[in-house]
Design an enzyme around this catalytic site. Sequence first.
Site, PDB file in Angstrom:
ATOM      1  N   HIS A   1      50.450  52.863   1.921  1.00  0.00           N
ATOM      2  CA  HIS A   1      50.337  51.699   2.816  1.00  0.00           C
ATOM      3  C   HIS A   1      51.574  51.524   3.686  1.00  0.00           C
ATOM      4  O   HIS A   1      51.972  50.408   4.014  1.00  0.00           O
ATOM      5  CB  HIS A   1      50.045  50.431   2.005  1.00  0.00           C
ATOM      6  CG  HIS A   1      48.838  50.559   1.135  1.00  0.00           C
ATOM      7  ND1 HIS A   1      47.562  50.654   1.632  1.00  0.00           N
ATOM      8  CD2 HIS A   1      48.722  50.640  -0.221  1.00  0.00           C
ATOM      9  CE1 HIS A   1      46.704  50.779   0.636  1.00  0.00           C
ATOM     10  NE2 HIS A   1      47.377  50.781  -0.495  1.00  0.00           N
TER      11      HIS A   1
ATOM     12  N   SER B   1      43.887  48.060  -3.025  1.00  0.00           N
ATOM     13  CA  SER B   1      44.171  49.426  -2.585  1.00  0.00           C
ATOM     14  C   SER B   1      42.934  50.305  -2.764  1.00  0.00           C
ATOM     15  O   SER B   1      41.880  50.026  -2.184  1.00  0.00           O
ATOM     16  CB  SER B   1      45.378  49.978  -3.339  1.00  0.00           C
ATOM     17  OG  SER B   1      45.803  51.208  -2.796  1.00  0.00           O
TER      18      SER B   1
END
Length: 461
Positions: free
Chosen positions: A357, A240
């Site tokens: 996401h 991430s």
Amino acid sequence: MRDDHHHVNNVWSKLDGRRAVKHPNPQTLTRKMLRQWIQLTRQSLLSYQQLYLRTSKPTNQKFSTSNALLVKDSFVAWKESDSDNLKSSQENFKKESPKQLLENSASYQDIPVAPDDVWIKGPYPQNSNFNQSQAKFSKRPPSIDPQNTSVIFFPGQGTQYVGMGKDLLKYPNVPEMYEAASSILGYDLLDVCLKGPSKKLDKTIYQQPAIVVASLATVEKLRDENPNALEVCVATAGFSVGEITALTFAGALSFEDAIRVVKVRAEAMQLASELTPSGMMTVMYGPDSRLGFACSVAKEFCQHKGLPDVDCSIASYLYPHCKVIAGNDEALTFIEHNKSDFRLKRLKRLPVSGAFHTHLMKPAVEPLKTVLEKVIIEEPFIPVHSNIDGKPYKKIKKIRKQLLQHLYSPVKWEQTMHVIYERSQGTSFPKTYVCGPKNTLNGVLKMSNAKASESCTSVYS
């Protein structure tokens, strides 16, 4: 009336600089005979020239019947005299192995070279730049034992805790890194990391910069204690927001530009999460589970409730039978209450403030795009594997593009592990170092590749 023999061929070529003589193709010397002739001699050009010298002279006269008979007689005589030798040579050729043929092949080493023919020694002049030559690509680089290489990973959100970074302040450059980051962010980052409170640190606007700086500070610890691990690094990746850390470590972003990007990214994602109350949740499931169906039903549940922006989908692929889902708070709560109906084993909410996401992060794209266009991005000197597809970045343009897609696309960490560690049986694995708070990625690696995890070390602790 035109003679049938006036069909002219240029079979016979110019010799000794004289003009080629064009002859009609006599009926007695058919194309089939010529093909047989070429196959038998294995020296077609030489045979043409020798036969031509024996049977023909340059002339302006037409090719007569006597000339044709002379060619035929010469060919028959040649065939009868040399057929036995050719047959013997063919039998020997069949008996010789390819290895013997190569060993017995001509090397031309004994041929004397005249001063005027020195140019044939190579395609480039003496003392010329070897980079011009394509020969440099013929030799493969020496193989390296994977055990003498390293892979470095950087964690993402969810690994923060109050007090993080305290033990790293004694290493060179670390205090200066926190000071530089604080001046860009506009608040005392080290104070937030050391004192919290956790409710404040868990917010995206503080959490992302805190993890990036703590991870890069861990690199300084590794540099001080084991500098060779950095020198032999062959790949890096970050989970991430850790991907920005990896790009900084690999030289694609400067430290200052990385903090600027993370600042805008965190603020934009924080605003997007405040527009729609949402979150993330780790899901453990089995072969008979229906996780995809659970997400679909949860989305329909939220739509029936009349929520304006709805999403519930897989946000991270961790390892087999373990994924992170993200979406509206109502969707996650629905799945928690009905997990047995979908045969889900275990659920755990993550300490984050949004559905990262997923498509709920689309509002954060434009602000991040603006800052990415302003900062300088260089080509990484270490392969950085992207969360989008697990493959290393090859173009700067792709880095900018995929960092935007990264906001609303799932993190394919499991696929990235396959790309980095896939190898034939019996091949050793590189040493792996996790640089960042906690040892979450160590456990994830163990679940996806137990052998590779045996040489995995958490540098932070």
